[in-house]
Design an enzyme around this catalytic site. Sequence first.
Site, PDB file in Angstrom:
ATOM      1  N   LYS A 168       7.428 -12.721 -21.163  1.00 34.76           N
ATOM      2  CA  LYS A 168       6.117 -12.567 -20.519  1.00 34.76           C
ATOM      3  C   LYS A 168       6.286 -12.401 -19.013  1.00 34.76           C
ATOM      4  O   LYS A 168       5.618 -11.584 -18.386  1.00 34.76           O
ATOM      5  CB  LYS A 168       5.230 -13.773 -20.829  1.00 34.76           C
ATOM      6  CG  LYS A 168       4.823 -13.889 -22.286  1.00 34.76           C
ATOM      7  CD  LYS A 168       3.802 -14.975 -22.530  1.00 34.76           C
ATOM      8  CE  LYS A 168       4.352 -16.365 -22.261  1.00 34.76           C
ATOM      9  NZ  LYS A 168       5.451 -16.758 -23.172  1.00 34.76           N
TER      10      LYS A 168
ATOM     11  N   CYS B 224      -6.350 -29.068 -23.211  1.00 35.83           N
ATOM     12  CA  CYS B 224      -4.895 -28.969 -23.375  1.00 35.83           C
ATOM     13  C   CYS B 224      -4.095 -30.101 -22.757  1.00 35.83           C
ATOM     14  O   CYS B 224      -2.998 -30.377 -23.229  1.00 35.83           O
ATOM     15  CB  CYS B 224      -4.381 -27.626 -22.863  1.00 35.83           C
ATOM     16  SG  CYS B 224      -4.560 -27.360 -21.097  1.00 35.83           S
ATOM     17  N   MET B 225      -4.565 -30.769 -21.703  1.00 33.33           N
ATOM     18  CA  MET B 225      -3.706 -31.809 -21.113  1.00 33.33           C
ATOM     19  C   MET B 225      -4.465 -33.070 -20.714  1.00 33.33           C
ATOM     20  O   MET B 225      -3.920 -33.947 -20.061  1.00 33.33           O
ATOM     21  CB  MET B 225      -2.901 -31.265 -19.927  1.00 33.33           C
ATOM     22  CG  MET B 225      -3.710 -30.631 -18.817  1.00 33.33           C
ATOM     23  SD  MET B 225      -4.395 -31.842 -17.691  1.00 33.33           S
ATOM     24  CE  MET B 225      -6.044 -31.226 -17.484  1.00 33.33           C
TER      25      MET B 225
ATOM     26  N   GLY C  37       0.425 -26.125 -20.094  1.00 36.32           N
ATOM     27  CA  GLY C  37       0.412 -24.752 -20.563  1.00 36.32           C
ATOM     28  C   GLY C  37      -0.152 -23.768 -19.568  1.00 36.32           C
ATOM     29  O   GLY C  37       0.053 -22.564 -19.701  1.00 36.32           O
ATOM     30  N   GLN C  38      -0.870 -24.239 -18.536  1.00 42.45           N
ATOM     31  CA  GLN C  38      -1.514 -23.341 -17.582  1.00 42.45           C
ATOM     32  C   GLN C  38      -0.855 -23.459 -16.216  1.00 42.45           C
ATOM     33  O   GLN C  38      -0.336 -24.516 -15.852  1.00 42.45           O
ATOM     34  CB  GLN C  38      -3.002 -23.676 -17.480  1.00 42.45           C
ATOM     35  CG  GLN C  38      -3.737 -23.474 -18.796  1.00 42.45           C
ATOM     36  CD  GLN C  38      -5.219 -23.692 -18.640  1.00 42.45           C
ATOM     37  OE1 GLN C  38      -5.940 -22.847 -18.126  1.00 42.45           O
ATOM     38  NE2 GLN C  38      -5.689 -24.841 -19.085  1.00 42.45           N
TER      39      GLN C  38
END
Length: 798
Positions: free
Chosen positions: A85, A169-170, A381-382
């Site tokens: 990516k 997510c976190m 994840g971000q």
Amino acid sequence: MSPTTDRREFLRASALAAAAATLHGSAPSAVAGPGAPAGDVTWDKAPCRFCGTGCHVQVGVRDDKVVAIAGDVDADVNKGLLCVKGYHVGLALYGPDRLTRPLLRRDGELQPISWDEALDVIADRIAARPERFAFYGSGQWTVPEGYAAQKFMKGGLANNHIDPNARLCMASAVTGFLGTYGVDEPAGCYQDLDECDVLILWGNNPAEMHPVLFSRVIDRRSRGDDVMLIDIGTRRTRSTEFAQRFLNFKPHTDLAIANGIAHLLIERKTYDAQFVADHCAFRAMSDPPELNGRASTFEEYAKSLEPYTPEYVESVSGVPADEIRFLADLFGDRKLRITSLWCMGMNQHTAGTAINELVHGIHLLSGHFGRPGDAPTSLTGQPSACGTVREVGTLAHALPGGRLVANEEHRKECEALWNLPPARIHPKPGYHTVLMWEKFCTPSDQGGDIDTLWVQVTNPGQTLPNLHKLFDRKAGLKDKFLIVSDVYPTATTRLADLVLPSALWVEKNGIYGNSERRTQQWFRMVSPPGEARDDCWQTIAVARRLFDRGFPGMKDKDGRFLFEVKRDGVEVPIHEWAHYYDVNVDEHLFEEYRAFTRKKHKDLAPYSEYVKARGLRWPVVQQADGSWRETRYRFAEFDDPYVAKGKGIQFYHSVTKDDRAQIWFHPYRDPPEKPDAEYPFWLCTGRVLEHWHTGTMTRRIPQLARAVPRAYAELHADDARELGIANGDSIVVESRRGRIELAAWIDGRGQPPRGSVFIPFFDEMRLVNEVTLDAHDPFSKQPDYKKCAVRVAKRSAE
């Protein structure tokens, strides 16, 4: 083969693509580096736009277009390497369907309008009912963007209805850190991967999700280092292929595994009694339950753990008793250095706070803490879930720098720093993500008290759980108004009433904060297409519209605009796009924000220091000679400047105000939904290597879209055989909430156990979150995307 070459080969193989292939025409080159191509290419640094690892890239620009990408050899995070990516990140800017003009829905169709009209529409909605307005962002906001949104909402509108998709997510990692140490974010850093003897993966798959970090371990093995890798997971993944041991556990039973390890450490007396006596206290859940619980004792803790024998844990989790004993052997050996890594598996969990605290507790109980290689570490994840969400505090309950809206002292500090009138900041937390969208999708006359919702840098129409309940219902509510700022059409823009075109990545200035507390800066390098504009400018421009109308909240206590920027004593009209880049607005906002960071010892250096560096890990403290020093290891005297001399280890933000970390007990309890006769399979969702989150960017990169063009359902071969399903067959996966049709993949890159299905969520045409449930952790409010009950059937012929 050299170690570096071996590491590159791992990344290349795991990418399923030739990451070194030159792209055509004006597309970015994956092999070019600074000085490599002939011609007038200019190069500058930037963190990668995708995950929370924070790899640095060199961006090559010619004729106002990104034409080349290279790994940054001067960056400590990735040392010149990128995943597939990252090598293709430049192409994310150039999809054919970029949004380039504001669009307003009229007569059911989105029609172009001017920016002036768009700003007036938003200002009208907010001014009419400011208390019924909400702002939804993400860990993709840059630090200045998130800070501007935070100040606009809490300092300007006195409205705390701001939350990020990072809640999804976190958030459980945050509550786990807070409950254990009294302050958020990891104590260690990526160097732990270079120093550990044992690496334990708690339900995550870094070979695909964080491949550059995972390659550090593979690199060490190529040099002859003996690194033991243990994969504790609910399905086999590419990470499993590199593990010496795979512990396949039943979903949700990781709590029992953690308690089983702690039980044996105490029973065998192999815990670190001195470390515990010097640095720890014990904690248990209160009645009623509260995040900080109640004080406990070692005796109560040990008694609570007595039922968690290896045999009992095996009966609950399916992990053999001998494997539980093996884990306890490792943690009982102080000569070893053990790093635990986790991500969504522990966080997207209805007991996410509990499992986070239990894993921290194992490290504390065993003394595997405070040395390089000895660390419990969550990954994000971000790209700026840490820097923007957790540090700036763009959460419904938070204020910048680790403060809370419910804390009067914290409110007063923020009001002083923002020069606001007393009591401007509202003391009641706003709606967390799930509740915010539930209120927005509920009719106003039935308690739905959010009427206008502005989304920036995220795609909730694809990422929210139980989409039928939390997003799709908006379609029939005429009094609800959805504003979406984005770079491409998405699952969210399909229901938007107003769409704003945004600048992306190096089309604007920016600052991110990665998973190891590293703050990273970059400059705008190319122009955004058409009328696309920075998200930060959009927020400030709306604020100015309200200010010009006399809206009192957009004034500080001296009557000045909340976002006033002066140069040589004269105000610069940054709310006008033509003048936004007359000054560096990012630098102005960052320097203002820095003042908030010192209270919780998250000190940031001046903006100019980040311009020179490939990121700095906070706390960054000025030295006697005027230089700025970053901190690799928190709470440890050898590296953390805030640990008092002679303390060795000091948890200086302790919940109990005595410099002690908390070791928690939480019992194992069943999840809210389990397979039964009607819905006999577990469903787990997640990501794939080639795509990032909802694929808004990566699906528009041809090389990545071709590699994995659509979502699929992983099935165990025996389950597929019994259901008459062959590889590639179209199947239906259905829950109590919805259904999804997609192709079956048997014996693919991941292998779920019998009775389990895995589906990635990147595919906008196959929305797995129409199937997931919205049950969430009671403290973090984070939903559980990793387990719900479904049934599976071969799709019948039409």
